[in-house]
Design a protein around this motif. Structure first.
Motif, mmCIF file in Angstrom:
data_model
loop_
_atom_site.group_PDB
_atom_site.id
_atom_site.type_symbol
_atom_site.label_atom_id
_atom_site.label_comp_id
_atom_site.label_asym_id
_atom_site.label_seq_id
_atom_site.Cartn_x
_atom_site.Cartn_y
_atom_site.Cartn_z
ATOM 1 N N UNK A 32 -5.821 -5.523 -18.506
ATOM 2 C CA UNK A 32 -5.218 -4.267 -18.063
ATOM 3 C C UNK A 32 -3.810 -4.554 -17.548
ATOM 4 N N UNK A 33 -3.034 -3.510 -17.492
ATOM 5 C CA UNK A 33 -1.647 -3.696 -17.092
ATOM 6 C C UNK A 33 -1.490 -3.692 -15.575
ATOM 7 N N UNK A 34 -2.577 -3.389 -14.832
ATOM 8 C CA UNK A 34 -2.566 -3.475 -13.373
ATOM 9 C C UNK A 34 -3.714 -4.384 -12.953
ATOM 10 N N UNK A 35 -3.383 -5.364 -12.143
ATOM 11 C CA UNK A 35 -4.428 -6.289 -11.696
ATOM 12 C C UNK A 35 -5.174 -5.699 -10.504
ATOM 13 N N UNK A 36 -6.279 -6.347 -10.142
ATOM 14 C CA UNK A 36 -7.077 -5.860 -9.016
ATOM 15 C C UNK A 36 -6.272 -5.910 -7.719
ATOM 16 N N UNK A 37 -5.517 -6.959 -7.530
ATOM 17 C CA UNK A 37 -4.695 -7.085 -6.319
ATOM 18 C C UNK A 37 -3.665 -5.973 -6.230
ATOM 19 N N UNK A 38 -3.035 -5.653 -7.365
ATOM 20 C CA UNK A 38 -2.067 -4.565 -7.377
ATOM 21 C C UNK A 38 -2.744 -3.233 -7.069
ATOM 22 N N UNK A 39 -3.964 -3.044 -7.582
ATOM 23 C CA UNK A 39 -4.694 -1.809 -7.301
ATOM 24 C C UNK A 39 -4.963 -1.675 -5.810
ATOM 25 N N UNK A 40 -5.323 -2.783 -5.170
ATOM 26 C CA UNK A 40 -5.575 -2.755 -3.731
ATOM 27 C C UNK A 40 -4.284 -2.419 -2.977
ATOM 28 N N UNK A 41 -3.204 -3.048 -3.371
ATOM 29 C CA UNK A 41 -1.914 -2.790 -2.708
ATOM 30 C C UNK A 41 -1.494 -1.339 -2.913
ATOM 31 N N UNK A 42 -1.615 -0.841 -4.128
ATOM 32 C CA UNK A 42 -1.251 0.552 -4.395
ATOM 33 C C UNK A 42 -2.147 1.513 -3.612
ATOM 34 N N UNK A 43 -3.413 1.185 -3.495
ATOM 35 C CA UNK A 43 -4.330 2.036 -2.732
ATOM 36 C C UNK A 43 -3.929 2.076 -1.260
ATOM 37 N N UNK A 44 -3.588 0.924 -0.704
ATOM 38 C CA UNK A 44 -3.169 0.874 0.700
ATOM 39 C C UNK A 44 -1.884 1.659 0.911
ATOM 40 N N UNK A 45 -0.914 1.503 0.008
ATOM 41 C CA UNK A 45 0.351 2.240 0.126
ATOM 42 C C UNK A 45 0.098 3.742 0.001
ATOM 43 N N UNK A 46 -0.742 4.136 -0.933
ATOM 44 C CA UNK A 46 -1.075 5.553 -1.111
ATOM 45 C C UNK A 46 -1.750 6.107 0.138
ATOM 46 N N UNK A 47 -2.661 5.338 0.710
ATOM 47 C CA UNK A 47 -3.342 5.753 1.928
ATOM 48 C C UNK A 47 -2.351 5.892 3.085
#
Length: 124
Positions: A32-47
């Motif tokens: 995938x073009x987004x890794x799990x770590x990036x998903x976690x970081x994006x989720x935290x920023x979104x939150x």
């Protein structure tokens, strides 16, 4: 016998068919073009954005209600100042010496001295 023997051998061992090679099934992981770590970081920023938005709306709401209360209090103060000014004017009207002399004559009091002085002037 060798021909016979060959026939017997051929009957017991049928001709072997070439076996298909079994290919090993390799699981290909789709990258995938987004890794799990990036998903976690994006989720935290979104939150964080959501929480900061809620905080800003709450702060704005409390500031607005505080401003409304302040305006109401200022209006109350202005009304009280107008009332106070009216009462000061009425006090000055009622404390005129001519009015006091007129009321004294109506009540049957005798004025011995023609000078009527205000009580505040005596205290000073």
């Amino acid at each position: 016998m060798s021909a016979n023997h060959a026939r017997n051998w051929q009957q017991f061992n049928p001709q072997q068919t070439p076996k298909k090679e079994q290919k090993a099934h390799v699981k290909v992981h789709k990258k995938s073009w987004i890794t799990k770590g990036e998903k976690v970081i994006y989720s935290i920023v979104f939150l964080c954005f959501i929480v900061s938005g809620i905080f800003m709306v709450s702060f704005s709401s409390s500031t607005d209600s505080l401003n409304r209360e302040l305006i109401a209090l200022e209006q109350t103060v202005k009304n009280q100042q107008v009332t106070n000014e009216g009462l000061v004017f009425e006090k000055k009207e009622l404390s005129r010496p001519e009015r006091i002399l007129q009321i004294a004559k109506e009540k049957g009091l005798k004025i011995q001295d023609a000078d009527v002085k205000q009580a505040q002037a005596l205290n000073n």
